[in-house]
Design a protein around this motif. Structure first.
Motif, PDB file in Angstrom:
ATOM      1  N   SER A  92       0.852  -1.192   0.000  1.00 28.95           N
ATOM      2  CA  SER A  92       0.000   0.000   0.000  1.00 28.95           C
ATOM      3  C   SER A  92       0.885   1.238   0.000  1.00 28.95           C
ATOM      4  CB  SER A  92      -0.913   0.018   1.221  1.00 28.95           C
ATOM      5  OG  SER A  92      -1.853  -1.030   1.130  1.00 28.95           O
ATOM      6  N   TYR A  93       0.470   2.234  -0.801  1.00 32.05           N
ATOM      7  CA  TYR A  93       1.294   3.416  -1.024  1.00 32.05           C
ATOM      8  C   TYR A  93       0.451   4.684  -0.962  1.00 32.05           C
ATOM      9  CZ  TYR A  93       4.301  -0.240  -2.820  1.00 32.05           C
ATOM     10  OH  TYR A  93       5.051  -1.378  -2.936  1.00 32.05           O
ATOM     11  N   SER A  94       1.095   5.799  -0.593  1.00 30.23           N
ATOM     12  CA  SER A  94       0.502   7.130  -0.674  1.00 30.23           C
ATOM     13  C   SER A  94       1.259   7.888  -1.755  1.00 30.23           C
ATOM     14  CB  SER A  94       0.619   7.871   0.663  1.00 30.23           C
ATOM     15  OG  SER A  94      -0.251   7.315   1.614  1.00 30.23           O
ATOM     16  N   ILE A  95       0.512   8.558  -2.629  1.00 30.25           N
ATOM     17  CA  ILE A  95       1.114   9.210  -3.783  1.00 30.25           C
ATOM     18  C   ILE A  95       0.825  10.704  -3.733  1.00 30.25           C
ATOM     19  CG2 ILE A  95       1.128   9.298  -6.302  1.00 30.25           C
ATOM     20  CD1 ILE A  95       0.501   6.294  -6.238  1.00 30.25           C
ATOM     21  N   PHE A  96       1.910  11.488  -3.877  1.00 23.55           N
ATOM     22  CA  PHE A  96       1.846  12.947  -3.807  1.00 23.55           C
ATOM     23  C   PHE A  96       2.477  13.545  -5.057  1.00 23.55           C
ATOM     24  CE2 PHE A  96       2.079  11.383   0.497  1.00 23.55           C
ATOM     25  CZ  PHE A  96       1.255  12.214   1.240  1.00 23.55           C
ATOM     26  N   SER A  97       1.974  14.713  -5.483  1.00 21.82           N
ATOM     27  CA  SER A  97       2.681  15.496  -6.500  1.00 21.82           C
ATOM     28  C   SER A  97       3.459  16.582  -5.751  1.00 21.82           C
ATOM     29  CB  SER A  97       1.710  16.118  -7.499  1.00 21.82           C
ATOM     30  OG  SER A  97       0.895  17.090  -6.879  1.00 21.82           O
ATOM     31  N   VAL A  98       4.580  16.980  -6.320  1.00 24.45           N
ATOM     32  CA  VAL A  98       5.408  18.017  -5.705  1.00 24.45           C
ATOM     33  C   VAL A  98       5.015  19.349  -6.331  1.00 24.45           C
ATOM     34  CG1 VAL A  98       7.742  18.857  -5.282  1.00 24.45           C
ATOM     35  CG2 VAL A  98       7.279  16.387  -5.322  1.00 24.45           C
ATOM     36  N   GLU A  99       4.622  20.282  -5.485  1.00 24.98           N
ATOM     37  CA  GLU A  99       4.175  21.605  -5.927  1.00 24.98           C
ATOM     38  C   GLU A  99       5.208  22.663  -5.545  1.00 24.98           C
ATOM     39  OE1 GLU A  99       1.395  21.789  -7.888  1.00 24.98           O
ATOM     40  OE2 GLU A  99       1.551  19.628  -7.695  1.00 24.98           O
ATOM     41  N   SER A 100       4.863  23.925  -5.749  1.00 28.29           N
ATOM     42  CA  SER A 100       5.798  25.018  -5.468  1.00 28.29           C
ATOM     43  C   SER A 100       6.249  24.994  -4.010  1.00 28.29           C
ATOM     44  CB  SER A 100       5.174  26.365  -5.820  1.00 28.29           C
ATOM     45  OG  SER A 100       4.051  26.610  -5.026  1.00 28.29           O
ATOM     46  N   ASN A 108      -7.046  13.079  -1.860  1.00 29.45           N
ATOM     47  CA  ASN A 108      -7.925  11.927  -1.649  1.00 29.45           C
ATOM     48  C   ASN A 108      -7.558  11.247  -0.336  1.00 29.45           C
ATOM     49  OD1 ASN A 108      -9.525  11.941  -4.053  1.00 29.45           O
ATOM     50  ND2 ASN A 108      -7.722  11.279  -5.172  1.00 29.45           N
ATOM     51  N   PHE A 109      -8.575  10.923   0.445  1.00 28.02           N
ATOM     52  CA  PHE A 109      -8.361  10.337   1.766  1.00 28.02           C
ATOM     53  C   PHE A 109      -9.417   9.260   1.975  1.00 28.02           C
ATOM     54  CE2 PHE A 109      -7.808  14.930   1.556  1.00 28.02           C
ATOM     55  CZ  PHE A 109      -6.434  15.006   1.675  1.00 28.02           C
ATOM     56  N   ASP A 110      -9.017   8.139   2.570  1.00 29.29           N
ATOM     57  CA  ASP A 110      -9.995   7.076   2.771  1.00 29.29           C
ATOM     58  C   ASP A 110     -10.512   7.075   4.208  1.00 29.29           C
ATOM     59  OD1 ASP A 110      -8.164   5.720   4.393  1.00 29.29           O
ATOM     60  OD2 ASP A 110      -7.787   4.125   2.960  1.00 29.29           O
ATOM     61  N   GLY A 111     -11.446   6.204   4.507  1.00 22.19           N
ATOM     62  CA  GLY A 111     -12.068   6.129   5.824  1.00 22.19           C
ATOM     63  C   GLY A 111     -11.146   5.637   6.920  1.00 22.19           C
ATOM     64  N   ASN A 112      -9.969   5.141   6.539  1.00 22.83           N
ATOM     65  CA  ASN A 112      -8.997   4.675   7.528  1.00 22.83           C
ATOM     66  C   ASN A 112      -7.908   5.702   7.796  1.00 22.83           C
ATOM     67  OD1 ASN A 112     -10.260   2.108   7.763  1.00 22.83           O
ATOM     68  ND2 ASN A 112      -9.307   1.524   5.824  1.00 22.83           N
ATOM     69  N   GLY A 113      -8.061   6.905   7.245  1.00 25.40           N
ATOM     70  CA  GLY A 113      -7.078   7.955   7.466  1.00 25.40           C
ATOM     71  C   GLY A 113      -5.877   7.893   6.543  1.00 25.40           C
ATOM     72  N   LEU A 114      -5.921   7.031   5.522  1.00 28.75           N
ATOM     73  CA  LEU A 114      -4.808   6.952   4.582  1.00 28.75           C
ATOM     74  C   LEU A 114      -4.921   8.070   3.540  1.00 28.75           C
ATOM     75  CD1 LEU A 114      -4.521   3.107   3.975  1.00 28.75           C
ATOM     76  CD2 LEU A 114      -3.069   4.549   5.413  1.00 28.75           C
ATOM     77  N   ILE A 115      -3.778   8.613   3.164  1.00 28.34           N
ATOM     78  CA  ILE A 115      -3.716   9.744   2.239  1.00 28.34           C
ATOM     79  C   ILE A 115      -3.407   9.241   0.835  1.00 28.34           C
ATOM     80  CG2 ILE A 115      -2.536  11.906   1.693  1.00 28.34           C
ATOM     81  CD1 ILE A 115      -1.874  12.068   4.734  1.00 28.34           C
ATOM     82  N   ASN A 116      -4.281   9.581  -0.114  1.00 23.01           N
ATOM     83  CA  ASN A 116      -4.120   9.258  -1.530  1.00 23.01           C
ATOM     84  C   ASN A 116      -3.527   7.862  -1.719  1.00 23.01           C
ATOM     85  OD1 ASN A 116      -4.756  10.175  -4.083  1.00 23.01           O
ATOM     86  ND2 ASN A 116      -2.708  10.961  -4.456  1.00 23.01           N
TER      87      ASN A 116
END
Length: 138
Positions: A92-100, A108-116
């Motif tokens: 299981s992984y959390s995926i982020f884009s890098v911004e400024s 996006n967040f699920d009911g278990n508190g996991l991020i994207n």
């Protein structure tokens, strides 16, 4: 570690994650007296893939986080058409884009508190489209 981008005509990944990164900005609720928004467009972005993270492991306010306390698995980039792909082991992984300013975007967040979060199972390629919309109004 980094992953390669999908090229036209090459086979898809066998196991991991793939998708398209889209930038959305402006007024997304058109009205007769408001100018039309430029809408969405695909973009190049650095994408960071971490072992699955919860809100206890990030600093800052959603959707832009200032720091992550977790294991970085891979860093990739989407191409000019916004497409990305990455082979990943089962997990299981959390995926982020890098911004400024190095901020990390996830909306996006699920009911278990996991991020994207995405879960990769044996032999599966998971589609995850990323819509970066923190400058859009709905």
């Amino acid at each position: 570690m980094s992953c390669s981008l999908q090229k036209e005509g090459l086979p898809k990944i066998k196991q991991g994650v793939f998708g398209t990164v889209t930038w959305v900005e402006g007024n997304m609720m058109p009205s007769p007296d408001a100018p039309e928004s430029a809408g969405a467009r695909t973009i190049e972005r650095e994408i960071r893939i971490y072992e699955a993270l919860t809100f206890k492991q990030v600093k800052g306010e959603a959707p832009l986080f200032t720091a992550v306390e977790g294991k970085l698995v891979k860093t990739i980039k989407s191409n000019a058409k916004g497409f990305f792909k990455c082979e990943l082991p089962v997990g299981s992984y959390s995926i982020f884009s890098v911004e400024s300013e190095g901020k990390l975007f996830a909306n996006n967040f699920d009911g278990n508190g996991l991020i994207n979060a995405v879960t990769v199972t044996q032999g599966e390629a998971v589609k995850l489209d990323i819509q970066i919309n923190y400058k859009a109004a709905y």
